[in-house]
Design an enzyme around this catalytic site. Structure first.
Site, mmCIF file in Angstrom:
data_model
loop_
_atom_site.group_PDB
_atom_site.id
_atom_site.type_symbol
_atom_site.label_atom_id
_atom_site.label_comp_id
_atom_site.label_asym_id
_atom_site.label_seq_id
_atom_site.Cartn_x
_atom_site.Cartn_y
_atom_site.Cartn_z
ATOM 1 C CG ASN A 296 -6.500 -0.800 0.792
ATOM 2 O OD1 ASN A 296 -5.767 -0.311 -0.072
ATOM 3 N ND2 ASN A 296 -6.023 -1.271 1.931
ATOM 4 C CG HIS B 296 -3.366 3.643 2.019
ATOM 5 N ND1 HIS B 296 -3.778 3.268 0.758
ATOM 6 C CD2 HIS B 296 -3.355 2.507 2.774
ATOM 7 C CE1 HIS B 296 -3.998 1.962 0.755
ATOM 8 N NE2 HIS B 296 -3.755 1.476 1.965
ATOM 9 C CB CYS C 257 -0.954 -0.004 1.186
ATOM 10 S SG CYS C 257 -2.151 -1.332 1.091
HETATM 11 N N1 COA Z 1 -18.905 -8.845 7.965
HETATM 12 C C1 COA Z 1 -19.478 -9.075 9.158
HETATM 13 N N2 COA Z 1 -18.792 -9.384 10.258
HETATM 14 C C2 COA Z 1 -17.447 -9.427 10.148
HETATM 15 C C3 COA Z 1 -16.781 -9.195 8.932
HETATM 16 C C4 COA Z 1 -17.571 -8.892 7.826
HETATM 17 N N3 COA Z 1 -17.041 -8.647 6.618
HETATM 18 N N4 COA Z 1 -15.456 -9.309 9.129
HETATM 19 C C5 COA Z 1 -15.295 -9.606 10.436
HETATM 20 N N5 COA Z 1 -16.491 -9.687 11.053
HETATM 21 C C6 COA Z 1 -16.771 -9.987 12.448
HETATM 22 C C7 COA Z 1 -15.658 -10.766 13.109
HETATM 23 O O1 COA Z 1 -15.800 -12.139 12.851
HETATM 24 C C8 COA Z 1 -15.889 -10.420 14.563
HETATM 25 O O2 COA Z 1 -16.938 -11.210 15.056
HETATM 26 P P1 COA Z 1 -16.896 -11.774 16.586
HETATM 27 O O3 COA Z 1 -16.876 -10.539 17.445
HETATM 28 O O4 COA Z 1 -18.139 -12.563 16.645
HETATM 29 O O5 COA Z 1 -15.642 -12.555 16.656
HETATM 30 C C9 COA Z 1 -16.373 -8.973 14.517
HETATM 31 O O6 COA Z 1 -16.848 -8.771 13.173
HETATM 32 C C10 COA Z 1 -15.312 -7.950 14.850
HETATM 33 O O7 COA Z 1 -14.147 -8.275 14.121
HETATM 34 P P2 COA Z 1 -12.855 -7.418 14.194
HETATM 35 O O8 COA Z 1 -11.803 -8.027 13.320
HETATM 36 O O9 COA Z 1 -12.502 -7.144 15.617
HETATM 37 O O10 COA Z 1 -13.415 -6.068 13.545
HETATM 38 P P3 COA Z 1 -12.704 -4.675 13.366
HETATM 39 O O11 COA Z 1 -13.513 -3.622 13.946
HETATM 40 O O12 COA Z 1 -11.242 -4.740 13.719
HETATM 41 O O13 COA Z 1 -12.777 -4.472 11.798
HETATM 42 C C11 COA Z 1 -11.349 -4.590 9.897
HETATM 43 C C12 COA Z 1 -12.117 -5.383 10.931
HETATM 44 C C13 COA Z 1 -10.613 -5.568 8.995
HETATM 45 C C14 COA Z 1 -12.327 -3.787 9.068
HETATM 46 C C15 COA Z 1 -10.354 -3.650 10.611
HETATM 47 O O14 COA Z 1 -9.640 -4.358 11.583
HETATM 48 C C16 COA Z 1 -9.402 -2.990 9.686
HETATM 49 O O15 COA Z 1 -9.783 -2.243 8.796
HETATM 50 N N6 COA Z 1 -8.099 -3.186 9.919
HETATM 51 C C17 COA Z 1 -7.088 -2.570 9.114
HETATM 52 C C18 COA Z 1 -6.985 -3.289 7.836
HETATM 53 C C19 COA Z 1 -6.269 -2.522 6.807
HETATM 54 O O16 COA Z 1 -6.604 -1.406 6.531
HETATM 55 N N7 COA Z 1 -5.282 -3.136 6.197
HETATM 56 C C20 COA Z 1 -4.570 -2.569 5.149
HETATM 57 C C21 COA Z 1 -3.631 -1.553 5.685
HETATM 58 S S1 COA Z 1 -2.739 -0.934 4.363
#
Ligand code: COA
Length: 333
Positions: A290, A260, A118
């Site tokens: 993204n 980004h 990224c």
């Molecule tokens: N739809 C519905 N539920 C989802 C899901 C989806 N697409 N993806 C995950 N969940 C669920 C998980 O299973 C979890 O359920 P549980 O509480 O029953 O275990 C719950 O949602 C919370 O998951 P979590 O991973 O803690 O959510 P979050 O708030 O951290 O959001 C991301 C997940 C991936 C959106 C977030 O962590 C993120 O954006 N991280 C950075 C990623 C990124 O930008 N990477 C590139 C950087 S360059």
């Protein structure tokens, strides 16, 4: 050339190319256990673009490159340097940039790729900046291009909702003058100790051509979402402050921030930590998700076309990505 005046790397033109096919959250909801509301709330994403079978990274990159050259009123034959930042290259080798060179008929240019995922565009910009400011080259075409749809696991709801395809390109032109213009500075960093956070675990060099690796999903993106989120906010703040301090600016001096486009909540949290007015922060994540290395140039092109970025504005770029890599850039447009 006047030997007493320093060289600058000015922005001569910018352009982007997005594949036509739109994939909405509602369509994703039909395929995997997710829902539109969850995706919007947690990421800000509403839809993303998906490349057609014929559209590889070099195809998207060439289209964006053509548009940037046309905006700069330059011909492909004027280009000395083509850098393509991509983590979804056409093939392992030759470099995607060489295919772009061929497609554009930029026969004079030297062409190579950069892999900083990224962060790729800011890393590539940083390389081009050095070549222009040392006087070695006059015209550079810097492109970020990705077909993330080919490397996401469409069964993994924690990653497939995030990514999209597209390309953005910038033409940089060397100039000379005492008034500082164009790319003022770039600041790039890496920490290989954090390589586990976002990665594609399999690869030709590691697993060979392996059906077992395919079965295990090793050629797809794996990510620790939560841990990435936290470190992303921290690094974006840190490197933005570094860029501002280096140039003697405060956050108040910034006119537009083009971050980004990874997650709307990451962008908001970083802006809050930097104490930057949210109205100054440009985001189009709702439309494209993204797009990795393409996200900053796509956003820059849109912000410029919409008149959000105006001539003379101070623009702050900030990025974090797999590696871990992170970076910032300050541009006097
Ligand atoms: N739809 C519905 N539920 C989802 C899901 C989806 N697409 N993806 C995950 N969940 C669920 C998980 O299973 C979890 O359920 P549980 O509480 O029953 O275990 C719950 O949602 C919370 O998951 P979590 O991973 O803690 O959510 P979050 O708030 O951290 O959001 C991301 C997940 C991936 C959106 C977030 O962590 C993120 O954006 N991280 C950075 C990623 C990124 O930008 N990477 C590139 C950087 S360059």
């Amino acid at each position: 050339m006047n030997s007493t005046l320093p060289f600058q790397a000015e922005i001569a033109g910018i352009g982007s190319y997005l594949p036509e096919k739109v994939l909405t959250n509602s369509e994703l909801q039909e395929k995997i256990d997710t829902n539109d509301e969850w995706i919007r709330k947690r990421t800000g994403i509403e839809e993303r673009r998906i490349a057609s079978k014929e559209e590889s990274s070099s195809v998207l990159a060439s289209q964006a490159g053509r548009r940037a050259l046309s905006a700069a009123n330059l011909e492909a034959g004027d280009v000395d340097l083509i850098i393509v930042a991509t983590s979804s290259p056409d093939v392992l080798f030759p470099a995607t940039a060489c295919f772009v060179q061929k497609e554009l008929a930029a026969s004079r240019a030297v062409a190579f790729d950069i892999t900083a995922v990224c962060s790729g565009f800011v890393f590539a910009l940083s390389v081009a900046e050095q070549y222009l400011k040392t006087g070695k080259f006059e015209t550079a075409l810097v492109i970020g291009s990705e077909v993330n749809s080919r490397i996401v696991n469409w069964k993994d709801r924690s990653t497939c909702i995030l990514f999209g395809d597209g390309a953005g390109a910038m033409v940089l032109k060397r100039s000379q003058g005492s008034e500082r213009k164009g790319v003022l500075s770039t600041h790039i960093h890496s920490d290989g100790n954090r390589s586990e956070l976002i990665r594609v675990p399999g690869g030709i060099g590691r697993t060979g051509v392996s059906s077992q690796a395919v079965e295990n999903g090793e050629y797809f993106i794996h990510m620790s979402g939560n841990a990435t989120f936290k470190i992303a906010v921290q690094k974006l703040e840190e490197v933005s402050r570094e860029a501002l301090a280096h140039n003697g600016f405060s956050t108040d001096d910034v006119d537009v921030v083009v971050p980004h486009q990874a997650n709307r909540r990451i962008i908001d949290a970083a802006a809050e930590r930097l104490d930057i007015d949210k109205g100054k922060v440009f985001s189009n994540i709702h439309k494209y998700g993204n797009t990795s290395a393409a996200s900053i140039p796509i956003a820059l092109a849109e912000a410029y076309e919409k008149g959000v970025i105006k001539k003379g504005n101070l623009v702050l770029l900030m990025v974090v990505g797999s590696g871990l890599t992170w970076g910032a850039g300050l541009i006097r447009w």
